[in-house]
Design a protein around this motif. Sequence first.
Motif, PDB file in Angstrom:
ATOM      1  N   GLU A   1       1.602  14.112 -20.058  1.00  0.00           N
ATOM      2  CA  GLU A   1       0.999  14.635 -18.873  1.00  0.00           C
ATOM      3  C   GLU A   1      -0.256  14.007 -18.725  1.00  0.00           C
ATOM      4  O   GLU A   1      -0.657  13.652 -17.486  1.00  0.00           O
ATOM      5  CB  GLU A   1       0.965  16.335 -19.144  1.00  0.00           C
ATOM      6  N   GLU A   2      -1.024  13.904 -19.849  1.00  0.00           N
ATOM      7  CA  GLU A   2      -2.361  13.183 -19.311  1.00  0.00           C
ATOM      8  C   GLU A   2      -2.194  11.627 -19.066  1.00  0.00           C
ATOM      9  O   GLU A   2      -2.859  10.903 -18.458  1.00  0.00           O
ATOM     10  CB  GLU A   2      -3.236  13.211 -20.711  1.00  0.00           C
ATOM     11  N   ILE A   3      -1.167  10.967 -19.554  1.00  0.00           N
ATOM     12  CA  ILE A   3      -0.796   9.439 -19.178  1.00  0.00           C
ATOM     13  C   ILE A   3      -0.483   9.449 -17.826  1.00  0.00           C
ATOM     14  O   ILE A   3      -1.011   8.678 -17.222  1.00  0.00           O
ATOM     15  CB  ILE A   3       0.177   8.797 -20.272  1.00  0.00           C
ATOM     16  N   ALA A   4       0.509  10.259 -17.352  1.00  0.00           N
ATOM     17  CA  ALA A   4       0.852  10.485 -16.153  1.00  0.00           C
ATOM     18  C   ALA A   4      -0.111  10.765 -15.094  1.00  0.00           C
ATOM     19  O   ALA A   4      -0.352  10.160 -13.890  1.00  0.00           O
ATOM     20  CB  ALA A   4       2.092  11.449 -15.736  1.00  0.00           C
ATOM     21  N   ALA A   5      -1.030  11.672 -15.412  1.00  0.00           N
ATOM     22  CA  ALA A   5      -2.179  12.113 -14.683  1.00  0.00           C
ATOM     23  C   ALA A   5      -3.179  10.790 -14.256  1.00  0.00           C
ATOM     24  O   ALA A   5      -3.725  10.508 -13.287  1.00  0.00           O
ATOM     25  CB  ALA A   5      -2.919  13.193 -15.133  1.00  0.00           C
ATOM     26  N   ALA A   6      -3.247  10.134 -15.536  1.00  0.00           N
ATOM     27  CA  ALA A   6      -4.325   8.855 -15.486  1.00  0.00           C
ATOM     28  C   ALA A   6      -3.566   7.851 -14.671  1.00  0.00           C
ATOM     29  O   ALA A   6      -4.378   7.001 -13.815  1.00  0.00           O
ATOM     30  CB  ALA A   6      -4.513   8.107 -16.883  1.00  0.00           C
ATOM     31  N   ALA A   7      -2.507   7.560 -14.520  1.00  0.00           N
ATOM     32  CA  ALA A   7      -1.710   6.764 -13.618  1.00  0.00           C
ATOM     33  C   ALA A   7      -1.975   7.090 -12.272  1.00  0.00           C
ATOM     34  O   ALA A   7      -2.183   6.190 -11.380  1.00  0.00           O
ATOM     35  CB  ALA A   7      -0.427   6.554 -14.037  1.00  0.00           C
TER      36      ALA A   7
ATOM     37  N   GLU B   1       0.906  -1.217  -0.065  1.00  0.00           N
ATOM     38  CA  GLU B   1       0.112   0.068  -0.063  1.00  0.00           C
ATOM     39  C   GLU B   1       0.840   1.164   0.106  1.00  0.00           C
ATOM     40  O   GLU B   1       0.731   2.174  -0.624  1.00  0.00           O
ATOM     41  CB  GLU B   1      -0.907  -0.032   1.340  1.00  0.00           C
ATOM     42  N   GLU B   2       2.059   1.279   0.722  1.00  0.00           N
ATOM     43  CA  GLU B   2       2.866   2.390   0.816  1.00  0.00           C
ATOM     44  C   GLU B   2       3.493   2.535  -0.598  1.00  0.00           C
ATOM     45  O   GLU B   2       3.780   3.609  -1.077  1.00  0.00           O
ATOM     46  CB  GLU B   2       4.007   2.143   1.977  1.00  0.00           C
ATOM     47  N   LEU B   3       3.841   1.470  -1.076  1.00  0.00           N
ATOM     48  CA  LEU B   3       4.416   1.719  -2.433  1.00  0.00           C
ATOM     49  C   LEU B   3       3.559   2.232  -3.563  1.00  0.00           C
ATOM     50  O   LEU B   3       3.904   2.922  -4.552  1.00  0.00           O
ATOM     51  CB  LEU B   3       4.990   0.244  -2.878  1.00  0.00           C
ATOM     52  N   GLY B   4       2.245   1.733  -3.531  1.00  0.00           N
ATOM     53  CA  GLY B   4       1.219   2.181  -4.316  1.00  0.00           C
ATOM     54  C   GLY B   4       1.266   3.806  -3.851  1.00  0.00           C
ATOM     55  O   GLY B   4       0.978   4.837  -5.117  1.00  0.00           O
ATOM     56  N   GLY B   5       1.383   4.334  -3.049  1.00  0.00           N
ATOM     57  CA  GLY B   5       1.171   5.659  -2.578  1.00  0.00           C
ATOM     58  C   GLY B   5       2.266   6.462  -3.193  1.00  0.00           C
ATOM     59  O   GLY B   5       2.090   7.407  -3.877  1.00  0.00           O
ATOM     60  N   LEU B   6       3.382   5.839  -3.027  1.00  0.00           N
ATOM     61  CA  LEU B   6       4.618   6.551  -3.594  1.00  0.00           C
ATOM     62  C   LEU B   6       4.609   6.525  -5.091  1.00  0.00           C
ATOM     63  O   LEU B   6       4.902   7.458  -5.711  1.00  0.00           O
ATOM     64  CB  LEU B   6       5.745   5.747  -2.985  1.00  0.00           C
ATOM     65  N   GLY B   7       4.230   5.698  -5.796  1.00  0.00           N
ATOM     66  CA  GLY B   7       3.826   5.530  -7.153  1.00  0.00           C
ATOM     67  C   GLY B   7       2.814   6.616  -7.543  1.00  0.00           C
ATOM     68  O   GLY B   7       3.209   7.538  -8.639  1.00  0.00           O
ATOM     69  N   ALA B   8       1.881   6.831  -6.834  1.00  0.00           N
ATOM     70  CA  ALA B   8       0.893   7.751  -7.211  1.00  0.00           C
ATOM     71  C   ALA B   8       1.568   9.195  -7.247  1.00  0.00           C
ATOM     72  O   ALA B   8       1.353  10.109  -7.682  1.00  0.00           O
ATOM     73  CB  ALA B   8      -0.165   7.718  -6.219  1.00  0.00           C
ATOM     74  N   VAL B   9       2.376   9.464  -6.040  1.00  0.00           N
ATOM     75  CA  VAL B   9       3.020  10.507  -6.029  1.00  0.00           C
ATOM     76  C   VAL B   9       4.057  10.847  -6.990  1.00  0.00           C
ATOM     77  O   VAL B   9       4.310  11.996  -7.577  1.00  0.00           O
ATOM     78  CB  VAL B   9       3.784  10.764  -4.489  1.00  0.00           C
ATOM     79  N   ALA B  10       4.713   9.790  -7.488  1.00  0.00           N
ATOM     80  CA  ALA B  10       5.721  10.046  -8.641  1.00  0.00           C
ATOM     81  C   ALA B  10       4.974  10.157  -9.807  1.00  0.00           C
ATOM     82  O   ALA B  10       5.305  10.964 -10.782  1.00  0.00           O
ATOM     83  CB  ALA B  10       6.465   8.617  -8.782  1.00  0.00           C
ATOM     84  N   ALA B  11       3.810   9.692 -10.197  1.00  0.00           N
ATOM     85  CA  ALA B  11       3.312   9.859 -11.381  1.00  0.00           C
ATOM     86  C   ALA B  11       2.713  11.382 -11.302  1.00  0.00           C
ATOM     87  O   ALA B  11       2.610  12.117 -12.338  1.00  0.00           O
ATOM     88  CB  ALA B  11       1.973   9.146 -11.463  1.00  0.00           C
ATOM     89  N   GLY B  12       2.224  11.769 -10.329  1.00  0.00           N
ATOM     90  CA  GLY B  12       1.910  13.284 -10.195  1.00  0.00           C
ATOM     91  C   GLY B  12       2.785  14.472 -10.184  1.00  0.00           C
ATOM     92  O   GLY B  12       2.624  15.388 -11.124  1.00  0.00           O
ATOM     93  N   GLY B  13       3.954  13.952  -9.823  1.00  0.00           N
ATOM     94  CA  GLY B  13       5.140  14.922  -9.906  1.00  0.00           C
ATOM     95  C   GLY B  13       5.604  14.658 -11.534  1.00  0.00           C
ATOM     96  O   GLY B  13       5.917  15.749 -12.010  1.00  0.00           O
ATOM     97  N   PHE B  14       5.771  13.962 -12.246  1.00  0.00           N
ATOM     98  CA  PHE B  14       6.028  13.447 -13.466  1.00  0.00           C
ATOM     99  C   PHE B  14       4.789  14.395 -14.283  1.00  0.00           C
ATOM    100  O   PHE B  14       5.221  15.016 -15.352  1.00  0.00           O
ATOM    101  CB  PHE B  14       6.001  12.246 -14.009  1.00  0.00           C
TER     102      PHE B  14
END
Length: 77
Positions: free
Chosen positions: A71-77, A36-49
């Motif tokens: 940008e749209e692909i990263a936002a969808a992730a 779950e923590e790794l998933g949260g970090l992935g979401a933060v990384a996608a948002g930053g990208f």
Amino acid sequence: VIQSADVYAAGEVKSDHKFEEYEKARKEEKHHKHLEELGGLGAVAAGGFALHEKHAEKKDPERAHRHKIEEEIAAAA
């Protein structure tokens, strides 16, 4: 003929079994919490990208369309 040592040994097996179940459940809970923590970090990384691509879109007008898509692909992730 059942000896008292046999009865005691049988009780030990059950308590060990319960302890093993507890340890297994605890490890599984830790594993899921870690995922779950790794998933949260992935979401933060996608948002930053996505923010990076939005900035690059404004800064690089020749490739603005490409940056917009990324940008749209990263936002969808």
